[in-house]
Design a protein around this motif. Sequence first.
Motif, mmCIF file in Angstrom:
data_model
loop_
_atom_site.group_PDB
_atom_site.id
_atom_site.type_symbol
_atom_site.label_atom_id
_atom_site.label_comp_id
_atom_site.label_asym_id
_atom_site.label_seq_id
_atom_site.Cartn_x
_atom_site.Cartn_y
_atom_site.Cartn_z
ATOM 1 N N UNK A 104 -11.199 8.102 5.559
ATOM 2 C CA UNK A 104 -10.353 7.265 6.418
ATOM 3 C C UNK A 104 -8.864 7.504 6.183
ATOM 4 N N UNK A 105 -8.542 8.256 5.143
ATOM 5 C CA UNK A 105 -7.146 8.504 4.802
ATOM 6 C C UNK A 105 -6.807 9.977 4.991
ATOM 7 N N UNK A 205 10.742 12.422 -2.036
ATOM 8 C CA UNK A 205 9.711 11.563 -1.444
ATOM 9 C C UNK A 205 8.409 11.805 -2.201
ATOM 10 N N UNK A 206 7.975 10.810 -2.951
ATOM 11 C CA UNK A 206 6.804 10.890 -3.821
ATOM 12 C C UNK A 206 5.579 10.403 -3.041
ATOM 13 N N UNK A 207 4.729 11.330 -2.619
ATOM 14 C CA UNK A 207 3.571 11.000 -1.782
ATOM 15 C C UNK A 207 2.333 10.830 -2.666
ATOM 16 N N UNK A 208 1.694 9.664 -2.565
ATOM 17 C CA UNK A 208 0.526 9.371 -3.385
ATOM 18 C C UNK A 208 -0.593 8.760 -2.546
ATOM 19 N N UNK A 209 -1.821 9.101 -2.899
ATOM 20 C CA UNK A 209 -2.995 8.424 -2.348
ATOM 21 C C UNK A 209 -3.111 7.067 -3.038
ATOM 22 N N UNK A 210 -3.560 6.025 -2.329
ATOM 23 C CA UNK A 210 -3.641 4.702 -2.974
ATOM 24 C C UNK A 210 -4.528 4.677 -4.219
ATOM 25 N N UNK A 272 -1.913 5.417 2.771
ATOM 26 C CA UNK A 272 -2.540 4.352 3.564
ATOM 27 C C UNK A 272 -1.501 3.572 4.370
ATOM 28 N N UNK A 273 -0.237 3.897 4.202
ATOM 29 C CA UNK A 273 0.821 3.290 5.005
ATOM 30 C C UNK A 273 1.099 4.178 6.219
ATOM 31 N N UNK A 276 5.102 6.483 10.320
ATOM 32 C CA UNK A 276 6.362 6.045 10.919
ATOM 33 C C UNK A 276 7.251 5.365 9.887
ATOM 34 N N UNK A 277 6.647 4.541 9.031
ATOM 35 C CA UNK A 277 7.424 3.872 7.980
ATOM 36 C C UNK A 277 8.015 4.893 7.021
ATOM 37 N N UNK A 278 7.222 5.904 6.669
ATOM 38 C CA UNK A 278 7.712 6.940 5.780
ATOM 39 C C UNK A 278 8.855 7.733 6.391
ATOM 40 N N UNK A 279 8.746 8.049 7.671
ATOM 41 C CA UNK A 279 9.782 8.816 8.348
ATOM 42 C C UNK A 279 11.075 8.013 8.462
ATOM 43 N N UNK A 280 10.956 6.744 8.798
ATOM 44 C CA UNK A 280 12.140 5.892 8.896
ATOM 45 C C UNK A 280 12.874 5.822 7.556
ATOM 46 N N UNK A 281 12.097 5.711 6.454
ATOM 47 C CA UNK A 281 12.738 5.658 5.134
ATOM 48 C C UNK A 281 13.439 6.979 4.834
#
Length: 293
Positions: A104-105, A205-210, A272-273, A276-281
């Motif tokens: 799902x992710x 930008x630190x990308x992590x799986x939940x 899991x977020x 769009x939120x990541x891009x805006x940040x």
Amino acid sequence: MNTPHTLRTSAEQEAAAFPALLARAEHLAGAVLLGAHGRRRAGSGDDFWQYRPAQIGDSRRAVDHRRSAMGDTEFVREREWQIAQSVMLWLDQGASMRFASSDALPQKIDRARILALALAVLLNRGGERVGLTGTSLPPRAGRAQILSLAELFCQDDEADYAPPEHRAMIPHARAVFISDFMGDIDGVRTALTKAADRGVRGVLCHVLDPSEEAFPFSGRTIFQSMGGTLSHETLKANDLRDRYLARLAERKDELQSLCALTGWQYGVHHTDKSAQAGLLWLYAALDAKAVAA
């Protein structure tokens, strides 16, 4: 050994991947595009910025007589600063980025690719020059550059962990590094130090799986790197939880300290977020670094 058939299959898969990535990135960029990218300060440009009261030293030619005629104060018409900026991207394409804890992710690399390319689209629409760190794709403007970025972003690195590329940093440019930063911290330290030496400021930008934040494992568990080179089996995975979380917190602290020392900005994005939120940040963080420079 590669055969013509396997080479063709691989080439077709890559050829199919990058147009899809481009379409998704452009859709995401369109969803958050708030207007042309501007530095939002006075300077050289064509667009109106603001009126301000005239000051000693202002040229008489700078006075806007129509606005000044509305009162007793003389006003100067300022324009917005519109000098094109070079922005260099580094996207971690190592095997560790191909992890997702559930169907799902998205995989971390999938989210990172979308964020990097959508950011490039936004910057390109704003007249900025965008490229990669290193020598493979220097910053340029234009649609062709976005197509080249999309194609290169679809390539994978076979190594478990890929260190940041720090060669050919353009002095006083901006940079964005997107990674899970699970590899050797020394590579990140070297890259940010070299960037700072050349006046380059940017964003990590630190990308992590939940699941990498929660460590929801217990009982007998086999932990294996995505590249298959590292493996560890335990009968009591829950006994590792506290040590793992401590190491993760330590890594975050190290990254934040490096950013504070070199003038970069640090942020975490979870898969899991929303993208769009990541891009805006990312967009706001990069623009904030440009204004502060």
